[in-house]
Motif scaffolding. Structure first.
Motif, PDB file in Angstrom:
ATOM      1  N   GLU A 237       0.836  -1.198   0.000  1.00 17.60           N
ATOM      2  CA  GLU A 237       0.000   0.000   0.000  1.00 17.60           C
ATOM      3  C   GLU A 237       0.869   1.246   0.000  1.00 17.60           C
ATOM      4  OE1 GLU A 237      -3.734   2.006   2.502  1.00 17.60           O
ATOM      5  OE2 GLU A 237      -2.293   0.706   3.541  1.00 17.60           O
ATOM      6  N   MET A 238       0.512   2.191  -0.876  1.00 17.99           N
ATOM      7  CA  MET A 238       1.028   3.543  -0.747  1.00 17.99           C
ATOM      8  C   MET A 238      -0.156   4.421  -0.361  1.00 17.99           C
ATOM      9  SD  MET A 238       2.183   4.248  -4.688  1.00 17.99           S
ATOM     10  CE  MET A 238       1.208   3.725  -6.101  1.00 17.99           C
ATOM     11  N   TYR A 239       0.097   5.386   0.515  1.00 21.52           N
ATOM     12  CA  TYR A 239      -1.004   6.058   1.206  1.00 21.52           C
ATOM     13  C   TYR A 239      -0.601   7.481   1.580  1.00 21.52           C
ATOM     14  CZ  TYR A 239      -4.070   7.023   5.302  1.00 21.52           C
ATOM     15  OH  TYR A 239      -4.937   7.586   6.200  1.00 21.52           O
ATOM     16  N   ALA A 249      -8.005  15.038   2.489  1.00 22.94           N
ATOM     17  CA  ALA A 249      -7.865  14.157   1.330  1.00 22.94           C
ATOM     18  C   ALA A 249      -7.161  12.876   1.768  1.00 22.94           C
ATOM     19  CB  ALA A 249      -7.066  14.838   0.226  1.00 22.94           C
ATOM     20  N   VAL A 250      -7.723  11.735   1.367  1.00 21.71           N
ATOM     21  CA  VAL A 250      -7.152  10.443   1.723  1.00 21.71           C
ATOM     22  C   VAL A 250      -6.945   9.617   0.459  1.00 21.71           C
ATOM     23  CG1 VAL A 250      -7.434   8.329   3.064  1.00 21.71           C
ATOM     24  CG2 VAL A 250      -8.339  10.491   3.944  1.00 21.71           C
ATOM     25  N   PHE A 251      -5.720   9.129   0.270  1.00 20.19           N
ATOM     26  CA  PHE A 251      -5.395   8.248  -0.847  1.00 20.19           C
ATOM     27  C   PHE A 251      -4.870   6.933  -0.314  1.00 20.19           C
ATOM     28  CE2 PHE A 251      -1.616   6.664  -3.222  1.00 20.19           C
ATOM     29  CZ  PHE A 251      -2.302   6.005  -4.223  1.00 20.19           C
ATOM     30  N   PRO A 257     -12.862   3.842  -4.333  1.00 18.54           N
ATOM     31  CA  PRO A 257     -11.905   4.627  -5.123  1.00 18.54           C
ATOM     32  C   PRO A 257     -10.632   4.893  -4.323  1.00 18.54           C
ATOM     33  CG  PRO A 257     -13.626   6.046  -4.265  1.00 18.54           C
ATOM     34  CD  PRO A 257     -14.047   4.647  -3.941  1.00 18.54           C
ATOM     35  N   SER A 258      -9.553   5.102  -5.034  1.00 22.98           N
ATOM     36  CA  SER A 258      -8.260   5.266  -4.357  1.00 22.98           C
ATOM     37  C   SER A 258      -8.129   6.608  -3.652  1.00 22.98           C
ATOM     38  CB  SER A 258      -7.122   5.112  -5.371  1.00 22.98           C
ATOM     39  OG  SER A 258      -7.198   6.119  -6.372  1.00 22.98           O
ATOM     40  N   LEU A 259      -8.816   7.637  -4.155  1.00 18.43           N
ATOM     41  CA  LEU A 259      -8.670   8.987  -3.618  1.00 18.43           C
ATOM     42  C   LEU A 259     -10.045   9.575  -3.295  1.00 18.43           C
ATOM     43  CD1 LEU A 259      -6.973  11.553  -3.027  1.00 18.43           C
ATOM     44  CD2 LEU A 259      -7.142  12.098  -5.474  1.00 18.43           C
ATOM     45  N   VAL A 260     -10.206  10.027  -2.058  1.00 23.60           N
ATOM     46  CA  VAL A 260     -11.463  10.627  -1.620  1.00 23.60           C
ATOM     47  C   VAL A 260     -11.157  11.912  -0.852  1.00 23.60           C
ATOM     48  CG1 VAL A 260     -13.578  10.349  -0.259  1.00 23.60           C
ATOM     49  CG2 VAL A 260     -12.583   8.377  -1.446  1.00 23.60           C
ATOM     50  N   VAL A 261     -11.940  12.948  -1.106  1.00 19.57           N
ATOM     51  CA  VAL A 261     -11.831  14.215  -0.386  1.00 19.57           C
ATOM     52  C   VAL A 261     -13.072  14.380   0.484  1.00 19.57           C
ATOM     53  CG1 VAL A 261     -11.668  16.723  -0.579  1.00 19.57           C
ATOM     54  CG2 VAL A 261     -10.464  15.259  -2.227  1.00 19.57           C
TER      55      VAL A 261
END
Length: 339
Positions: A237-239, A249-251, A257-261
């Motif tokens: 995991e990259m985060y 913002a969380v990736f 989905p990989s990215l959520v704001v």
């Protein structure tokens, strides 16, 4: 047609070969491949009918190529990059560019003397979710950054040739191989920290297997974690998690989905990301999508074809990131501490 000489056709070299195959329509091709393991070189060369060399230095000396792409183990980077620069070739070299001060000094000196364009494979700068974050911060979309957390974790990288990744003198440990990605990106995003602290976890031999760094940007704390000795079934995991004034913002590469704001006033937003290229592959390692690697190699080849300067992941910037990781390693007592 821009002709590439690929040196090293293992895990990362195979990734790059797949990207160049996707770039053929953009006027790019592999013209020569070198690997001491002939079967690897032949496999990478077959899609392009490229010339096969058993030795990378022979390719640099005699190959009919415009650019050299170096995908060798870390401890070999400086020697081959120096030779390619002296030959007047454009150079793409995998990260980290090198690990020793004398190597950094030599490469920077040669870049100035030869004027050879050099880019380092700090691919996170061009990875879609990280490119989105850079643009979001630059445009102040959600206000200033209040805090940031970055993480990169995986099982042990067992695919490396002769186990070189688990030899500190060859790879620089997880600190120089994985942690360098986020260190370089944080510098790209926020600049050099005012203060830095590091702590590590070591295995029974005393070698660093996990590292935590804390960067101080005034009233903006940043933490970075990297570990590569989780159990075999543990997912890579990259985060990142970025707290802005007006949103968070969380990736996570492991999420969909990989990215959520998450805006401060409620709800959630899933940003639309521009992805140059998506492909699944069976090359191995811990990343299946070629997207970030494709993005960096497209940027590199586009700039070389247009005779435009390279401004992302430059040699000078990459050296500064290596220097910062070396400071962290020095603070914790070295790559290996016995007893």
């Amino acid at each position: 047609m821009l002709k590439i000489g690929l040196i090293g056709a293992g895990y990362m070299g195979s990734m790059h070969a797949a990207c160049y195959k996707a770039l053929v329509g953009e006027g790019v091709m592999i013209a020569a491949v070198a690997d001491i393991r002939q079967e690897y070189a032949v496999k990478a060369a077959e899609a392009f009918q490229a010339k096969v060399y058993g030795d990378g230095m022979e390719l640099i000396a005699d190959g009919d190529v415009d650019a050299i792409d170096i995908c060798l183990p870390t401890y070999m980077h400086a020697e081959y990059a120096a030779a390619a620069m002296k030959k007047g070739k454009a150079v793409f070299v995998e990260k980290p560019v090198c690990m020793k001060k004398e190597e950094m000094d030599l490469l920077l000196k040669l870049e100035e003397e030869t004027k050879a364009p050099v880019m380092v494979g700090q691919c996170i700068r061009l990875w879609s979710e990280y490119a989105w974050l850079k643009e979001t911060v630059s445009k102040n979309v959600y206000g200033k950054v209040c805090s940031a957390v970055f993480k990169r974790v995986s099982p042990a990288p067992t695919w490396a040739w002769e186990g070189w990744l688990q030899k500190a003198e060859c790879s620089g440990t997880v600190a120089m191989d994985m942690h360098i990605h986020d260190v370089d990106y944080v510098r790209y995003l926020l600049g050099d920290p005012k203060k830095m602290q590091a702590s590590v976890s070591r295995d029974g031999t005393g070698m660093i297997q996990q590292i935590f760094a804390s960067y101080d940007y005034g009233n903006l704390p940043v933490t970075i974690e990297a570990c590569w000795d989780y159990p075999e079934a543990f997912p890579f995991e990259m985060y990142y998690r970025i707290k802005f004034e007006e949103a968070t913002a969380v990736f996570s590469s492991a999420a969909s989905p990989s990215l959520v704001v998450y805006p401060k006033d409620g709800g959630r937003i899933v940003p639309e990301l521009e992805k140059e290229f998506e492909s699944e592959n069976d090359i191995g390692g811990n990343v299946s999508s070629l997207g970030g690697y494709y993005n960096e190699l497209k940027y590199f080849t586009d700039r070389i074809k247009a005779s435009e300067p390279l401004t992302i992941a430059t040699l000078a910037e990459s050296v500064k990131s290596v220097e910062l990781v070396l400071k962290e390693i020095e603070e914790v007592g070295g790559m290996i501490v016995n007893g």
